[in-house]
Scaffold this motif. Structure first.
Motif, short mmCIF file in Angstrom:
data_model
loop_
_atom_site.label_atom_id
_atom_site.label_comp_id
_atom_site.label_asym_id
_atom_site.label_seq_id
_atom_site.Cartn_x
_atom_site.Cartn_y
_atom_site.Cartn_z
N UNK A 173 87.81 94.89 136.15
CA UNK A 173 88.30 95.01 137.52
C UNK A 173 87.21 95.36 138.52
N UNK A 174 85.99 95.57 138.03
CA UNK A 174 84.87 95.88 138.92
C UNK A 174 84.98 97.25 139.55
N UNK A 175 85.49 98.22 138.79
CA UNK A 175 85.67 99.57 139.30
C UNK A 175 85.03 100.58 138.37
N UNK A 176 84.75 101.76 138.89
CA UNK A 176 84.15 102.80 138.05
C UNK A 176 85.18 103.36 137.07
N UNK A 177 84.69 103.98 135.99
CA UNK A 177 85.59 104.55 135.00
C UNK A 177 86.35 105.75 135.58
N UNK A 178 85.72 106.50 136.48
CA UNK A 178 86.41 107.65 137.08
C UNK A 178 87.58 107.17 137.93
N UNK A 179 87.40 106.08 138.66
CA UNK A 179 88.49 105.53 139.46
C UNK A 179 89.62 105.04 138.56
N UNK A 180 89.26 104.42 137.43
CA UNK A 180 90.27 103.95 136.50
C UNK A 180 91.07 105.12 135.94
N UNK A 181 90.37 106.22 135.59
CA UNK A 181 91.08 107.38 135.03
C UNK A 181 92.07 107.94 136.04
N UNK A 182 91.66 108.05 137.30
CA UNK A 182 92.56 108.57 138.33
C UNK A 182 93.75 107.64 138.54
N UNK A 183 93.48 106.32 138.49
CA UNK A 183 94.56 105.35 138.67
C UNK A 183 95.57 105.45 137.53
N UNK A 184 95.07 105.56 136.31
CA UNK A 184 95.96 105.66 135.15
C UNK A 184 96.79 106.94 135.24
N UNK A 185 96.15 108.04 135.63
CA UNK A 185 96.88 109.31 135.77
C UNK A 185 97.99 109.20 136.82
N UNK A 186 97.67 108.54 137.94
CA UNK A 186 98.67 108.37 138.99
C UNK A 186 99.83 107.49 138.52
N UNK A 187 99.50 106.40 137.83
CA UNK A 187 100.54 105.48 137.35
C UNK A 187 101.38 106.10 136.24
N UNK A 188 100.80 107.05 135.52
CA UNK A 188 101.58 107.78 134.52
C UNK A 188 102.62 108.67 135.21
N UNK A 189 102.21 109.32 136.30
CA UNK A 189 103.12 110.21 137.03
C UNK A 189 104.33 109.45 137.55
N UNK A 190 104.11 108.23 138.05
CA UNK A 190 105.24 107.48 138.62
C UNK A 190 105.87 106.55 137.58
N UNK A 191 105.58 106.82 136.29
CA UNK A 191 106.28 106.21 135.16
C UNK A 191 106.02 104.71 135.00
N UNK A 192 104.90 104.24 135.51
CA UNK A 192 104.54 102.83 135.29
C UNK A 192 103.77 102.70 133.98
N UNK A 193 102.95 103.69 133.67
CA UNK A 193 102.18 103.69 132.43
C UNK A 193 102.59 104.88 131.56
N UNK A 194 102.45 104.69 130.26
CA UNK A 194 102.76 105.73 129.29
C UNK A 194 101.49 106.02 128.49
N UNK A 195 100.90 107.19 128.71
CA UNK A 195 99.67 107.57 128.01
C UNK A 195 100.05 108.30 126.73
N UNK A 196 99.71 107.69 125.59
CA UNK A 196 100.03 108.28 124.28
C UNK A 196 98.73 108.80 123.69
N UNK A 197 98.62 110.11 123.65
CA UNK A 197 97.38 110.73 123.20
C UNK A 197 97.00 110.27 121.79
N UNK A 198 95.78 109.81 121.65
CA UNK A 198 95.29 109.35 120.36
C UNK A 198 95.72 107.94 119.99
N UNK A 199 96.49 107.30 120.86
CA UNK A 199 96.98 105.95 120.56
C UNK A 199 96.54 104.96 121.62
#
Length: 230
Positions: free
Chosen positions: A36-62
């Motif tokens: 996507x041409x973005x930094x890893x820090x930006x990706x982490x923040x995006x994933x965290x935000x999308x997890x909060x609004x239930x678009x993504x499901x972060x499964x620790x270790x998976x």
């Protein structure tokens, strides 16, 4: 547009184009950020935000998965970001809060007793840096409601409660995207309680103005802020 928001919208586009379907696992962080041409820090923040609004499901270790939502519900969840960007009325709501809540704090200063002060301090002590954004926002709502209740004006309480309910999305988003949001919020809350405890109505009013103005200022700057990449 902030880099984190750009990352969110790019992931959304991948879902809409069918590159990611409900239940699919996202590529590894490094691969996705390069794609996507973005930094890893930006990706982490995006994933965290999308997890909060239930678009993504972060499964620790998976790994991280797209939630198994129907397309209509998925798009409804994504409107969280779009609505907050496009709806200028949120600034009007905070402007009204900036008028009413300091007045409530001023009234509350003359009515505070030891029990109310202890309640406010327990609310602050119950939150730390390990809590989720949702926990911080829940605390924020309870803290402000307790002060308004102490003001003893039911009409004012009803007005502020109505306004506050419409600002929850902005509060969540601030917690996700602003550095040290938890520490800043708790510090400002503690200062307000100190003023209430000594019965200084003017100081409580001034601190509440500064507290709400900080969120309002962040909202005004948010759409043009670009955080540093790594």
């Amino acid at each position: 547009m902030a880099v984190t928001d750009e990352a969110i919208l790019k992931i959304k586009d991948m879902i809409l184009r069918g590159e990611l379907a409900p239940g699919d696992r996202l590529p590894p962080e490094k691969e996705l950020s390069e794609r996507l041409g973005l930094s890893r820090s930006s990706m982490r923040e995006a994933v965290k935000a999308l997890e909060v609004i239930r678009v993504l499901d972060v499964r620790r270790g998976d790994g991280t998965y797209v939630t198994s939502l129907e397309p209509r519900l998925l798009l409804e969840a994504m409107s969280f970001v779009v609505d907050l960007h496009d709806d200028d009325s949120i600034l009007d709501l905070f402007a009204v809060r900036r008028i009413l809540e300091p007045a409530a704090a001023s009234l509350a200063a003359g009515r505070m007793d030891g029990e109310r002060i202890e309640l406010l301090r327990r609310q602050i002590a119950g939150i730390d840096g390990s809590d989720s954004v949702e926990d911080l926002v829940a605390h924020d709502l309870e803290f402000h409601a307790a002060i308004v209740d102490a003001a003893g004006n039911s009409y004012l309480s009803t007005l502020i409660e109505s306004l506050s309910g419409h600002t929850i999305r902005a509060r969540v988003w601030r917690g996700l995207t602003q550095d040290n949001a938890v520490a800043r919020t708790l510090s400002e809350h503690a200062a307000i309680v100190d003023a209430l405890e000594i019965g200084d109505a003017k100081l409580a009013e001034a601190l509440m103005i500064a507290h709400i103005s900080g969120v309002e200022r962040w909202l005004r700057q948010w759409s043009v802020r670009v955080p540093a990449d790594d």
